[in-house]
Design a protein around this motif. Structure first.
Motif, PDB file in Angstrom:
ATOM      1  N   UNK A 289      -6.178  87.700  27.999  1.00 10.28           N
ATOM      2  CA  UNK A 289      -6.120  87.698  29.456  1.00 10.28           C
ATOM      3  C   UNK A 289      -5.128  86.649  29.948  1.00 10.28           C
ATOM      4  N   UNK A 290      -4.620  86.860  31.112  1.00 10.98           N
ATOM      5  CA  UNK A 290      -3.672  85.939  31.733  1.00 10.98           C
ATOM      6  C   UNK A 290      -4.124  84.483  31.595  1.00 10.98           C
ATOM      7  N   UNK A 291      -3.237  83.601  31.335  1.00  9.46           N
ATOM      8  CA  UNK A 291      -3.402  82.162  31.146  1.00  9.46           C
ATOM      9  C   UNK A 291      -3.838  81.772  29.729  1.00  9.46           C
ATOM     10  N   UNK A 292      -4.210  82.715  28.884  1.00 12.73           N
ATOM     11  CA  UNK A 292      -4.442  82.406  27.469  1.00 12.73           C
ATOM     12  C   UNK A 292      -3.200  82.838  26.720  1.00 12.73           C
ATOM     13  N   UNK A 293      -2.586  81.919  26.006  1.00 15.12           N
ATOM     14  CA  UNK A 293      -1.356  82.264  25.289  1.00 15.12           C
ATOM     15  C   UNK A 293      -1.464  81.992  23.797  1.00 15.12           C
ATOM     16  N   UNK A 294      -2.601  81.473  23.335  1.00 14.37           N
ATOM     17  CA  UNK A 294      -2.717  81.053  21.946  1.00 14.37           C
ATOM     18  C   UNK A 294      -3.033  82.149  20.955  1.00 14.37           C
TER      19      UNK A 294
ATOM     20  N   UNK B 288     -13.003  77.358  33.385  1.00 15.66           N
ATOM     21  CA  UNK B 288     -12.438  78.601  32.870  1.00 15.66           C
ATOM     22  C   UNK B 288     -10.983  78.488  32.443  1.00 15.66           C
ATOM     23  N   UNK B 289     -10.356  77.361  32.683  1.00  8.26           N
ATOM     24  CA  UNK B 289      -8.922  77.232  32.445  1.00  8.26           C
ATOM     25  C   UNK B 289      -8.599  75.950  31.684  1.00  8.26           C
ATOM     26  N   UNK B 290      -7.521  75.999  30.927  1.00  7.95           N
ATOM     27  CA  UNK B 290      -7.006  74.790  30.298  1.00  7.95           C
ATOM     28  C   UNK B 290      -5.503  74.925  30.159  1.00  7.95           C
ATOM     29  N   UNK B 291      -4.859  73.784  30.009  1.00 11.18           N
ATOM     30  CA  UNK B 291      -3.416  73.789  29.794  1.00 11.18           C
ATOM     31  C   UNK B 291      -3.088  72.693  28.797  1.00 11.18           C
ATOM     32  N   UNK B 292      -1.975  72.880  28.125  1.00 11.05           N
ATOM     33  CA  UNK B 292      -1.551  71.913  27.118  1.00 11.05           C
ATOM     34  C   UNK B 292      -1.095  70.618  27.776  1.00 11.05           C
ATOM     35  N   UNK B 293      -1.450  69.539  27.111  1.00  9.64           N
ATOM     36  CA  UNK B 293      -0.925  68.231  27.477  1.00  9.64           C
ATOM     37  C   UNK B 293      -0.788  67.456  26.170  1.00  9.64           C
ATOM     38  N   UNK B 294       0.454  67.188  25.774  1.00  8.44           N
ATOM     39  CA  UNK B 294       0.687  66.539  24.487  1.00  8.44           C
ATOM     40  C   UNK B 294       0.219  67.450  23.370  1.00  8.44           C
ATOM     41  N   UNK B 295      -0.571  66.894  22.436  1.00  5.67           N
ATOM     42  CA  UNK B 295      -1.118  67.696  21.332  1.00  5.67           C
ATOM     43  C   UNK B 295      -2.460  68.307  21.679  1.00  5.67           C
TER      44      UNK B 295
ATOM     45  N   UNK C 201     -10.374  75.633  38.225  1.00  2.00           N
ATOM     46  CA  UNK C 201      -9.458  76.563  38.886  1.00  2.00           C
ATOM     47  C   UNK C 201      -8.121  76.563  38.154  1.00  2.00           C
ATOM     48  N   UNK C 202      -7.418  77.683  38.217  1.00  2.00           N
ATOM     49  CA  UNK C 202      -6.141  77.782  37.522  1.00  2.00           C
ATOM     50  C   UNK C 202      -5.144  76.737  38.016  1.00  2.00           C
ATOM     51  N   UNK C 203      -5.015  76.629  39.314  1.00  2.00           N
ATOM     52  CA  UNK C 203      -4.114  75.633  39.889  1.00  2.00           C
ATOM     53  C   UNK C 203      -4.953  74.581  40.575  1.00  2.00           C
ATOM     54  N   UNK C 204      -5.233  73.523  39.849  1.00  2.06           N
ATOM     55  CA  UNK C 204      -6.101  72.469  40.349  1.00  2.06           C
ATOM     56  C   UNK C 204      -5.689  71.146  39.729  1.00  2.06           C
TER      57      UNK C 204
END
Length: 166
Positions: A80-85, A126-133, A140-143
């Motif tokens: 689903x959108x926002x998961x890229x792994x 429900x969301x996460x994003x990479x930061x460093x390793x 929220x997606x944009x929070x």
């Protein structure tokens, strides 16, 4: 302070957690657990990423599975959108399968009504994003708000051992 925190967590867990006879991950198929492990490989396979953070990625997937706002299957959630792994060709390592199975067991116990199962991420993230390793987790997606890791780390004490709990 950390010792007091762990002691309080253990007391709460002892008061609220009753062993069950079955901890098998029956509600999530083996192929779906492989999908989750492959997602972990793509999102946080580095050795310096703590187990609790890897577990939080699994919790994020399961949080989405439990939500009406996301797809209803693991296969759909991990692409689903926002998961890229997730990539179907990524390997399934023993370490990532152990983490996946452990979180799925904890999730199933929670669904049975048990509290203090050892979540590393609250149910409304429900969301996460990479930061460093590593990753940062958000509701929220944009929070700008990020998870503060205020829950105790259940992996200081190891994985749930299904055979010993029976």
């Amino acid at each position: 302070m950390r010792i007091k925190h762990c002691a309080v967590w253990l007391l709460i867990a002892a008061l609220t957690f009753t062993p069950v006879t079955t901890l098998a991950a029956d509600s999530i198929s083996e192929s779906d657990m492989h999908r989750i492990a492959r997602t972990l490989y793509g999102e946080c396979r580095a050795d310096d990423v703590p187990i609790a953070e890897k577990a939080a990625v699994v919790w994020c997937i399961l949080n989405r599975l439990d939500s009406d706002d996301f797809p209803d299957t693991i296969g759909e959630v991990v692409i689903y959108s926002q998961f890229h792994g997730y990539k179907a060709h990524y390997p399934v390592t023993d370490e990532l399968m152990d983490i996946t199975r452990d979180v799925v067991r904890r999730w199933e116990l929670e669904k049975q009504g048990y509290v203090g199962v050892g979540r590393t991420l609250p149910a409304d993230y429900y969301f996460f994003k990479a930061r460093g390793h590593g990753n940062v987790f958000r509701k929220e997606y944009k929070s700008d708000g990020e998870w503060d890791w205020s829950l105790p780390d259940p992996y200081e004490f190891g994985f749930i051992d299904a055979e010993r709990a029976e």
